[in-house]
Scaffold this motif. Structure first.
Motif, mmCIF file in Angstrom:
data_model
loop_
_atom_site.group_PDB
_atom_site.id
_atom_site.type_symbol
_atom_site.label_atom_id
_atom_site.label_comp_id
_atom_site.label_asym_id
_atom_site.label_seq_id
_atom_site.Cartn_x
_atom_site.Cartn_y
_atom_site.Cartn_z
ATOM 1 N N UNK A 104 15.679 17.394 -25.383
ATOM 2 C CA UNK A 104 14.880 17.503 -24.155
ATOM 3 C C UNK A 104 15.096 16.295 -23.260
ATOM 4 N N UNK A 105 14.957 16.505 -21.951
ATOM 5 C CA UNK A 105 15.114 15.398 -20.990
ATOM 6 C C UNK A 105 14.190 15.636 -19.806
ATOM 7 N N UNK A 106 12.928 15.976 -20.100
ATOM 8 C CA UNK A 106 11.943 16.195 -19.038
ATOM 9 C C UNK A 106 11.168 14.902 -18.815
ATOM 10 N N UNK A 107 11.784 13.993 -18.103
ATOM 11 C CA UNK A 107 11.189 12.685 -17.885
ATOM 12 C C UNK A 107 11.025 12.435 -16.390
ATOM 13 N N UNK A 108 10.239 11.431 -16.074
ATOM 14 C CA UNK A 108 10.089 10.994 -14.692
ATOM 15 C C UNK A 108 10.943 9.744 -14.504
ATOM 16 N N UNK A 109 11.959 9.854 -13.649
ATOM 17 C CA UNK A 109 12.831 8.706 -13.386
ATOM 18 C C UNK A 109 12.183 7.791 -12.363
ATOM 19 N N UNK A 110 12.008 6.546 -12.733
ATOM 20 C CA UNK A 110 11.521 5.513 -11.812
ATOM 21 C C UNK A 110 12.585 4.429 -11.760
ATOM 22 N N UNK A 123 0.820 -1.218 0.000
ATOM 23 C CA UNK A 123 0.000 0.000 0.000
ATOM 24 C C UNK A 123 0.852 1.265 0.000
ATOM 25 N N UNK A 124 1.938 1.267 0.770
ATOM 26 C CA UNK A 124 2.758 2.475 0.852
ATOM 27 C C UNK A 124 3.454 2.741 -0.488
ATOM 28 N N UNK A 125 3.974 1.715 -1.115
ATOM 29 C CA UNK A 125 4.653 1.889 -2.400
ATOM 30 C C UNK A 125 3.677 2.357 -3.475
ATOM 31 N N UNK A 126 2.464 1.834 -3.459
ATOM 32 C CA UNK A 126 1.452 2.256 -4.432
ATOM 33 C C UNK A 126 1.054 3.711 -4.203
ATOM 34 N N UNK A 127 0.928 4.102 -2.931
ATOM 35 C CA UNK A 127 0.628 5.497 -2.618
ATOM 36 C C UNK A 127 1.780 6.399 -3.074
ATOM 37 N N UNK A 128 3.009 5.973 -2.845
ATOM 38 C CA UNK A 128 4.171 6.746 -3.278
ATOM 39 C C UNK A 128 4.178 6.901 -4.796
ATOM 40 N N UNK A 129 3.792 5.851 -5.518
ATOM 41 C CA UNK A 129 3.726 5.916 -6.977
ATOM 42 C C UNK A 129 2.674 6.927 -7.424
ATOM 43 N N UNK A 130 1.556 6.984 -6.712
ATOM 44 C CA UNK A 130 0.507 7.962 -7.028
ATOM 45 C C UNK A 130 1.006 9.389 -6.846
ATOM 46 N N UNK A 131 1.684 9.642 -5.724
ATOM 47 C CA UNK A 131 2.222 10.977 -5.457
ATOM 48 C C UNK A 131 3.265 11.341 -6.514
ATOM 49 N N UNK A 132 4.112 10.375 -6.867
ATOM 50 C CA UNK A 132 5.146 10.626 -7.871
ATOM 51 C C UNK A 132 4.528 10.997 -9.217
ATOM 52 N N UNK A 133 3.494 10.255 -9.640
ATOM 53 C CA UNK A 133 2.841 10.544 -10.913
ATOM 54 C C UNK A 133 2.115 11.886 -10.883
ATOM 55 N N UNK A 134 1.564 12.247 -9.723
ATOM 56 C CA UNK A 134 0.809 13.501 -9.611
ATOM 57 C C UNK A 134 1.699 14.725 -9.785
ATOM 58 N N UNK A 135 2.957 14.643 -9.341
ATOM 59 C CA UNK A 135 3.859 15.787 -9.459
ATOM 60 C C UNK A 135 5.025 15.549 -10.382
ATOM 61 N N UNK A 136 5.030 14.415 -11.113
ATOM 62 C CA UNK A 136 6.148 14.013 -11.979
ATOM 63 C C UNK A 136 7.462 13.992 -11.198
ATOM 64 N N UNK A 137 7.411 13.419 -9.992
ATOM 65 C CA UNK A 137 8.588 13.330 -9.135
ATOM 66 C C UNK A 137 9.389 12.074 -9.479
ATOM 67 N N UNK A 138 10.702 12.158 -9.349
ATOM 68 C CA UNK A 138 11.543 10.973 -9.514
ATOM 69 C C UNK A 138 11.306 10.020 -8.350
#
Length: 516
Positions: free
Chosen positions: A341-347, A202-217
């Protein structure tokens, strides 16, 4: 007799207009091609000469000189064949010059006079439009890609004869392609696997949601088989569809890289790139003798997923530092500089040690030095550029038992929240040159990351108990801003900061302990 036609060249992912000047004079018959040409561009002399003959055009024996201007820019590729042939025919009076000043010609010629597809058509057509051209003639194989640019007439030609017919008519507009448009609003629903398939975490899935919402690495660490790769592959499915401007930028990169096809003339979904850990610096960053975009540019607007992060060569990983900070990468070569360009989300996903079970000493067989060396492959400066870190934990039997039904949120439900957060950011940054919280500069952080009094006091009490850099401190604020956006809150509250801090704890747990 003198004439001039227009073509285009690609530098980086942007185009530049090329003036093709042809002069025909008396003297010893010859065909000279000048203007700082690569070997394939020089070979256009033979391709064009034979294509003209096989297309039925009778060329008198004259001294022909063709110059590709500006001469200070290296001309690579074969996209000038059409323009060279037409300029020569215009110099002999076979092609009318009326429309040459408002028409760009792009394409390679076969020896039989047929047109052949070339790479980089999208940025070249866009450049022609930017220079006020009314029409652009391209090979029919490239026409769907060219149609992505609006405001300019796209004409597809199967041969040199067809191009001449268009230029010799009174109204070229009647040859403009009026078929199906290349771009329509993308629909990403159901294309990516869903989060409902994931058990536990659950925590990792929530973290993935937050990351996608702000395009965070985003970095995930945990034992083998705990679902890190599964989560990473589902992130693209909760991201909103790219806007037209993003599709344009992504498609330009793929066009230059030669990855667009007739079946897929433009990119309408967010890329998901997964290079193997044996990748080289050049393949990741781009470049080469004749520069091409690398994986970090091909992931622009989407996700770059690095599985088994410590297995990558450390020098390769260090290449990521500057693009993650600047959103672009400059490749300098003898022939000139290219900016991709290199505006990507690093996962990224990783095991905490070679065997994968550290810090569980009941299972882990690695020595402290082995753990230290393994984790040491990821430098602190690179870690500081990762906004969110989450741990995946071993699953219990009842969490993976298919006989026990568990209701999980679907990707569509998560995606709705992510889209709402994106809309908030779109409105907030409408006057800026970026779109997401992760791209905030220090000045923007002071303006947009406003803390409640309680959150400010809570954050001030933390640094004594945790060690992080000023960059990491800014990452916490930007992540807190995204969590607040997911809840529709204007102020960043204590709970948002507390959650953001949880996404930094993994640094202390693994990297500090691994070095003791």
């Amino acid at each position: 007799m003198f004439s001039e036609a227009y073509s285009a060249i690609v530098q980086g992912i942007e185009g530049r207009i090329i003036h093709v000047e042809a002069d025909v004079s008396d003297g010893l018959p010859c065909f000279s091609l000048v203007g700082y040409l690569s070997s394939e561009a020089k070979e256009a002399r033979e391709r064009v000469r034979i294509a003209l003959r096989n297309s039925g055009f009778k060329i008198p024996p004259k001294k022909i000189t063709v110059n590709l201007s500006p001469a200070g820019i290296r001309k690579d590729g074969t996209s000038y064949d059409f323009a060279i042939a037409v300029a020569i025919l215009a110099a002999f009076g076979i092609v009318r010059k009326d429309h040459l000043g408002s028409t760009a010609l792009i394409g390679e010629l076969s020896l039989g006079g047929k047109s052949k597809a070339v790479h980089g058509v999208l940025p070249m057509v866009y450049t022609a439009y930017g220079h006020g051209m009314k029409y652009v003639i391209v090979p029919k194989q490239n026409i769907k890609e060219a149609l992505f640019v609006k405001g300019i007439g796209i004409i597809g030609a199967e041969s040199l004869e067809e191009a001449v017919t268009v230029l010799n008519c009174d109204e070229p507009c009647r040859f403009v392609y009026k078929g199906e448009k290349s771009y329509s609003a993308p629909d990403c629903k159901g294309k990516a696997p869903g989060f409902e398939d994931i058990s536990g975490q659950d925590m990792a899935c929530r973290a993935a949601e937050v990351a996608a919402a702000g395009m965070h690495n985003f970095l995930m660490a945990g034992a083998p088989g705990t679902g890190k790769t599964m989560i990473a592959r589902r992130i693209a499915g909760i991201m909103p569809e790219p806007q037209f401007s993003e599709c344009m930028e992504i498609s330009k990169v793929y066009s230059v890289a030669g990855l667009l096809t007739e079946e897929k003339p433009v990119i309408q979904e967010r890329p998901f790139r997964t290079p193997h850990h044996t990748i080289t610096q050049t393949a990741l960053a781009g470049g080469g003798r004749y520069p091409k975009p690398g994986e970090i540019s091909l992931a622009t607007g989407g996700v770059l997923f690095l599985d088994e992060l410590p297995e990558f060569n450390r020098q390769v990983l260090e290449v990521l530092r500057q693009p993650l900070e600047d959103g672009c990468i400059n490749v300098a070569r003898l022939g000139g500089n290219c900016c991709y360009p290199a505006r990507f989300m690093l996962v990224a996903a990783m095991n905490p040690c070679r065997c994968g079970y550290y810090p569980d000493r009941k299972k882990c067989t690695c020595t402290p030095m082995q753990v230290k060396n393994y984790l040491g492959k990821i430098s602190t400066p690179l870690l500081d550029r990762i906004d969110i870190c989450a741990e995946t934990v071993p699953l219990k039997l009842d969490e993976v038992n298919p006989a026990i039904e568990r209701k999980r949120e679907t990707s569509e439900e998560i995606r709705k929240r992510v889209m709402a957060a994106h809309e908030i950011q779109k409105e907030r940054y409408k006057n800026e040159d970026f779109m997401f919280n992760s791209h905030l500069a220090p000045s923007g952080i002071r303006k947009h990351c406003v803390l409640s009094k309680e959150a400010g006091e809570y954050l001030e009490s933390i640094p004594g108990g945790m060690s992080f850099s000023a960059r990491a401190y800014h990452k916490i604020l930007k992540t807190g801003r995204t969590i607040a956006d997911l809840e529709g809150k204007g102020l960043i509250e204590k709970a948002h900061i507390a959650e953001a801090l949880c996404y930094r704890n993994i640094n202390d747990k693994y990297w500090r302990e691994g070095r003791e």
